[in-house]
Design an enzyme around this catalytic site. Structure first.
Site, mmCIF file in Angstrom:
data_model
loop_
_atom_site.group_PDB
_atom_site.id
_atom_site.type_symbol
_atom_site.label_atom_id
_atom_site.label_comp_id
_atom_site.label_asym_id
_atom_site.label_seq_id
_atom_site.Cartn_x
_atom_site.Cartn_y
_atom_site.Cartn_z
ATOM 1 N N ASP A 4 5.120 -7.383 0.384
ATOM 2 C CA ASP A 4 3.681 -7.500 0.518
ATOM 3 C C ASP A 4 3.301 -6.811 1.834
ATOM 4 O O ASP A 4 4.137 -6.646 2.720
ATOM 5 C CB ASP A 4 3.310 -8.984 0.538
ATOM 6 C CG ASP A 4 1.850 -9.233 0.845
ATOM 7 O OD1 ASP A 4 0.993 -8.664 0.149
ATOM 8 O OD2 ASP A 4 1.578 -9.985 1.801
ATOM 9 N N LEU A 5 2.034 -6.428 1.988
ATOM 10 C CA LEU A 5 1.583 -5.777 3.218
ATOM 11 C C LEU A 5 0.794 -6.734 4.110
ATOM 12 O O LEU A 5 1.262 -7.157 5.164
ATOM 13 C CB LEU A 5 0.738 -4.545 2.882
ATOM 14 C CG LEU A 5 1.445 -3.377 2.201
ATOM 15 C CD1 LEU A 5 0.447 -2.272 1.856
ATOM 16 C CD2 LEU A 5 2.561 -2.822 3.071
#
Length: 238
Positions: A16-17
């Site tokens: 995920d960012l």
């Protein structure tokens, strides 16, 4: 580092960012302020257009088209365009204005302060195994120095439904030519990242950056494979 399930061999990692590799809250705050100011400045009729009015437009569009939820960039563009239309501006001018305001949004959305620990960790991991970014958001990793670590980036909307739906998890496994169980997904959200990855057959790592208690958090649905509190801990796994 705390293990809840047996860790199987890891052939790749997906990340995920937002709020996993950096603090996204100040980014969103600055971006929201700048893009809304650009909307208000676009035409005199929009000078008093409030954030609450804009949110009402977004809500109205989502009710009309619930699938819009899966592409937050297009949802925002359409909300901006509709906001301009709603004050009586012609369609061609509204479309042009939406593009202009979205350019402002895109600029600020990727003004991200990435911690040195994130760069060091991703560089060390990328030297050993393939890394992939899977995001529901609209940050551009190549604009903040993160793109170089990833084999590819999957984004909700263009690449499938938003997490926790399995679309992007399965697509990443297919593109890596790996079985899902060979991949460890790392993310901060217990629903979109942990539950989504586990239900897709992947291993899941919850990065707990806020000292949360997994057993006391309401949206804790499925146990991750492991829990970490620092991204650098991942280098001990491979």
């Amino acid at each position: 580092m705390h293990f809840y399930r047996s860790l199987r061999p890891i052939a790749a990692m997906t990340f995920d960012l937002d709020d996993t590799l950096y603090d996204n809250h100040p980014v969103i705050r600055r971006t929201t302020q700048a893009s809304h100011a650009a909307l208000q400045a676009y035409h005199p009729a929009l000078q008093g257009f409030s954030v609450q009015q804009y949110q009402q437009v977004r809500d109205r569009l989502l009710i009309a088209d619930p699938e819009m939820y899966h592409d937050v960039t297009e949802w925002r563009r359409r909300a901006v365009e509709q906001s301009i239309l709603d004050v009586g501006i012609p369609a061609a001018q509204a479309a042009s204005g939406a593009r202009e305001i979205m350019n402002v949004f895109a600029h600020w959305r990727s003004q991200i302060d990435v911690p040195s620990e994130t760069h060091a960790t991703l560089a060390a991991l990328a030297a050993r195994i393939p890394l992939v970014a899977i995001t529901n958001g609209n940050a551009e990793p190549h604009l903040c120095g993160l793109g170089k670590y990833f084999q590819f980036i999957l984004r909700a909307g263009p690449d499938g439904r938003a997490k926790p739906y399995q679309d992007m998890y399965h697509r990443s496994a297919q593109r890596l030519n790996l079985r899902p169980e060979q991949i460890l997904h790392i993310g901060d959200d217990l629903t979109t990242d942990v539950a989504g990855a586990v239900r897709s057959g992947m291993q899941a790592c919850w990065i707990n950056l806020c000292e949360g208690d997994l057993m006391r958090i309401d949206d804790s649905r499925l146990l991750p494979t492991l829990e970490i509190s620092q991204l650098a801990s991942l280098t001990a796994l491979i």
